[in-house]
Design a protein around this motif. Structure first.
Motif, PDB file in Angstrom:
ATOM      1  N   TRP A  52       0.815  -1.212  -0.145  1.00  0.00           N
ATOM      2  CA  TRP A  52      -0.125   0.085   0.084  1.00  0.00           C
ATOM      3  C   TRP A  52       0.885   1.431  -0.010  1.00  0.00           C
ATOM      4  O   TRP A  52       0.750   1.960  -0.663  1.00  0.00           O
ATOM      5  N   ASN A  53       1.862   1.196   0.793  1.00  0.00           N
ATOM      6  CA  ASN A  53       2.824   2.413   1.005  1.00  0.00           C
ATOM      7  C   ASN A  53       3.354   2.728  -0.376  1.00  0.00           C
ATOM      8  O   ASN A  53       3.426   3.858  -0.613  1.00  0.00           O
ATOM      9  N   TRP A  54       4.316   1.902  -0.870  1.00  0.00           N
ATOM     10  CA  TRP A  54       5.203   2.115  -2.039  1.00  0.00           C
ATOM     11  C   TRP A  54       4.731   1.611  -3.157  1.00  0.00           C
ATOM     12  O   TRP A  54       5.307   2.083  -4.283  1.00  0.00           O
ATOM     13  N   GLY A  55       3.781   0.947  -3.354  1.00  0.00           N
ATOM     14  CA  GLY A  55       3.177   0.414  -4.749  1.00  0.00           C
ATOM     15  C   GLY A  55       4.013  -0.771  -5.144  1.00  0.00           C
ATOM     16  O   GLY A  55       4.128  -0.780  -6.360  1.00  0.00           O
ATOM     17  N   THR A  56       4.944  -1.471  -4.347  1.00  0.00           N
ATOM     18  CA  THR A  56       5.760  -2.285  -5.025  1.00  0.00           C
ATOM     19  C   THR A  56       4.917  -3.600  -5.178  1.00  0.00           C
ATOM     20  O   THR A  56       3.883  -4.010  -4.585  1.00  0.00           O
ATOM     21  N   THR A  57       5.298  -4.020  -6.337  1.00  0.00           N
ATOM     22  CA  THR A  57       4.232  -5.293  -6.980  1.00  0.00           C
ATOM     23  C   THR A  57       5.153  -6.509  -7.086  1.00  0.00           C
ATOM     24  O   THR A  57       6.229  -6.482  -7.339  1.00  0.00           O
ATOM     25  N   SER A  58       4.461  -7.591  -7.113  1.00  0.00           N
ATOM     26  CA  SER A  58       4.833  -8.945  -7.541  1.00  0.00           C
ATOM     27  C   SER A  58       3.939  -9.699  -8.194  1.00  0.00           C
ATOM     28  O   SER A  58       2.638  -9.366  -7.816  1.00  0.00           O
ATOM     29  N   TYR A  59       4.152 -10.587  -9.119  1.00  0.00           N
ATOM     30  CA  TYR A  59       3.347 -11.279  -9.763  1.00  0.00           C
ATOM     31  C   TYR A  59       3.857 -12.646 -10.077  1.00  0.00           C
ATOM     32  O   TYR A  59       4.769 -13.095 -10.118  1.00  0.00           O
ATOM     33  N   SER A  60       2.590 -13.702 -10.317  1.00  0.00           N
ATOM     34  CA  SER A  60       2.873 -14.995 -10.358  1.00  0.00           C
ATOM     35  C   SER A  60       3.558 -15.280 -11.914  1.00  0.00           C
ATOM     36  O   SER A  60       3.234 -14.314 -12.729  1.00  0.00           O
ATOM     37  N   ASP A  61       4.390 -16.216 -12.080  1.00  0.00           N
ATOM     38  CA  ASP A  61       4.836 -16.300 -13.481  1.00  0.00           C
ATOM     39  C   ASP A  61       3.655 -16.552 -14.698  1.00  0.00           C
ATOM     40  O   ASP A  61       4.134 -16.131 -15.707  1.00  0.00           O
ATOM     41  N   SER A  62       2.589 -17.022 -14.194  1.00  0.00           N
ATOM     42  CA  SER A  62       1.573 -17.243 -15.052  1.00  0.00           C
ATOM     43  C   SER A  62       0.997 -16.115 -15.600  1.00  0.00           C
ATOM     44  O   SER A  62       0.409 -15.937 -16.702  1.00  0.00           O
ATOM     45  N   VAL A  63       1.365 -14.904 -14.966  1.00  0.00           N
ATOM     46  CA  VAL A  63       0.508 -13.756 -15.356  1.00  0.00           C
ATOM     47  C   VAL A  63       1.471 -12.505 -15.594  1.00  0.00           C
ATOM     48  O   VAL A  63       0.974 -11.448 -16.172  1.00  0.00           O
ATOM     49  N   LYS A  64       2.854 -12.909 -15.390  1.00  0.00           N
ATOM     50  CA  LYS A  64       3.738 -11.908 -15.606  1.00  0.00           C
ATOM     51  C   LYS A  64       3.744 -11.113 -16.951  1.00  0.00           C
ATOM     52  O   LYS A  64       3.799 -12.026 -17.760  1.00  0.00           O
ATOM     53  N   GLY A  65       3.728  -9.974 -17.138  1.00  0.00           N
ATOM     54  CA  GLY A  65       3.707  -9.349 -18.521  1.00  0.00           C
ATOM     55  C   GLY A  65       2.448  -9.178 -19.167  1.00  0.00           C
ATOM     56  O   GLY A  65       2.239  -8.506 -20.115  1.00  0.00           O
ATOM     57  N   ARG A  66       1.457  -9.830 -18.488  1.00  0.00           N
ATOM     58  CA  ARG A  66       0.040  -9.660 -18.904  1.00  0.00           C
ATOM     59  C   ARG A  66      -0.994  -8.844 -18.162  1.00  0.00           C
ATOM     60  O   ARG A  66      -1.715  -8.214 -18.362  1.00  0.00           O
ATOM     61  N   PHE A  67      -0.801  -9.028 -16.690  1.00  0.00           N
ATOM     62  CA  PHE A  67      -1.494  -8.433 -15.847  1.00  0.00           C
ATOM     63  C   PHE A  67      -0.671  -7.320 -15.104  1.00  0.00           C
ATOM     64  O   PHE A  67       0.625  -7.665 -14.894  1.00  0.00           O
ATOM     65  N   THR A  68      -1.514  -6.390 -14.558  1.00  0.00           N
ATOM     66  CA  THR A  68      -0.913  -5.197 -13.782  1.00  0.00           C
ATOM     67  C   THR A  68      -1.832  -4.837 -12.520  1.00  0.00           C
ATOM     68  O   THR A  68      -2.793  -4.505 -12.732  1.00  0.00           O
ATOM     69  N   ILE A  69      -1.140  -4.878 -11.504  1.00  0.00           N
ATOM     70  CA  ILE A  69      -1.979  -4.443 -10.244  1.00  0.00           C
ATOM     71  C   ILE A  69      -1.600  -3.128  -9.914  1.00  0.00           C
ATOM     72  O   ILE A  69      -0.359  -2.705 -10.142  1.00  0.00           O
ATOM     73  N   SER A  70      -2.628  -2.374  -9.490  1.00  0.00           N
ATOM     74  CA  SER A  70      -2.156  -0.865  -9.064  1.00  0.00           C
ATOM     75  C   SER A  70      -3.268  -0.689  -7.767  1.00  0.00           C
ATOM     76  O   SER A  70      -4.095  -1.353  -7.371  1.00  0.00           O
ATOM     77  N   ARG A  71      -3.168   0.221  -7.182  1.00  0.00           N
ATOM     78  CA  ARG A  71      -3.848   0.745  -6.127  1.00  0.00           C
ATOM     79  C   ARG A  71      -3.879   2.395  -6.121  1.00  0.00           C
ATOM     80  O   ARG A  71      -3.079   2.936  -6.389  1.00  0.00           O
ATOM     81  N   ASP A  72      -5.098   2.787  -5.654  1.00  0.00           N
ATOM     82  CA  ASP A  72      -5.371   4.171  -5.854  1.00  0.00           C
ATOM     83  C   ASP A  72      -5.652   4.679  -4.085  1.00  0.00           C
ATOM     84  O   ASP A  72      -6.507   4.200  -3.453  1.00  0.00           O
ATOM     85  N   LYS A  73      -4.689   5.184  -3.520  1.00  0.00           N
ATOM     86  CA  LYS A  73      -4.743   5.443  -2.043  1.00  0.00           C
ATOM     87  C   LYS A  73      -5.763   6.452  -1.797  1.00  0.00           C
ATOM     88  O   LYS A  73      -6.082   6.737  -0.531  1.00  0.00           O
ATOM     89  N   VAL A  74      -6.349   7.253  -2.631  1.00  0.00           N
ATOM     90  CA  VAL A  74      -7.390   8.196  -2.504  1.00  0.00           C
ATOM     91  C   VAL A  74      -8.533   7.421  -2.614  1.00  0.00           C
ATOM     92  O   VAL A  74      -9.586   7.707  -1.585  1.00  0.00           O
ATOM     93  N   ARG A  75      -9.038   6.691  -3.566  1.00  0.00           N
ATOM     94  CA  ARG A  75     -10.183   6.009  -3.592  1.00  0.00           C
ATOM     95  C   ARG A  75     -10.166   4.795  -2.809  1.00  0.00           C
ATOM     96  O   ARG A  75     -11.214   3.852  -2.837  1.00  0.00           O
ATOM     97  N   ASN A  76      -8.801   4.230  -2.440  1.00  0.00           N
ATOM     98  CA  ASN A  76      -9.043   2.968  -1.767  1.00  0.00           C
ATOM     99  C   ASN A  76      -9.619   1.902  -2.377  1.00  0.00           C
ATOM    100  O   ASN A  76     -10.229   1.015  -1.959  1.00  0.00           O
TER     101      ASN A  76
END
Length: 118
Positions: A52-76
């Protein structure tokens, strides 16, 4: 903590879909947020996580390069952008939250079904 996932649906292989998770009930400073998925009869799989703080991401190998996770700290909200979807991505997707320092994700949303047809 309440987590409400939305955005699932039926798409064709190669299409894109965006899942969104609305988080409420507290502030999430120092928490980790994630998306998981489960196919009936199989174990739940961690798809992507984000701090939540820094937006550091990790992905499983099966989705890496295709999926992107993001968070909006204002909209939660925690979103999962899924591109180049494959039939193997068909599953119920869950958003989850992990308190900082906790050993596991203890808070779960209700799940949203993604179906990818070939």
């Amino acid at each position: 903590v309440q987590l409400q996932a939305s955005g699932g649906g039926v798409v064709q292989a190669g299409d894109s879909l965006r899942l969104s998770c609305s988080a409420s009930g507290r502030t999430f400073t120092n928490w980790n947020m994630g998306w998981f998925r489960q196919i009936p009869g199989k174990e739940r799989e961690q798809v992507a996580t984000i701090t939540w703080n820094w937006g550091t991401t990790s992905y499983s190998d099966s989705v890496k390069g295709r999926f992107t996770i993001s968070r909006d700290k204002v909209r939660n909200t925690i979103d999962l952008q899924m591109n180049s979807l494959e039939p193997e991505d068909t599953a119920v997707y869950y958003c989850a939250a992990q308190r900082g320092g906790a050993r596991q994700f203890a808070y779960w949303g209700q799940g949203t079904l993604v179906t990818v047809s070939s």
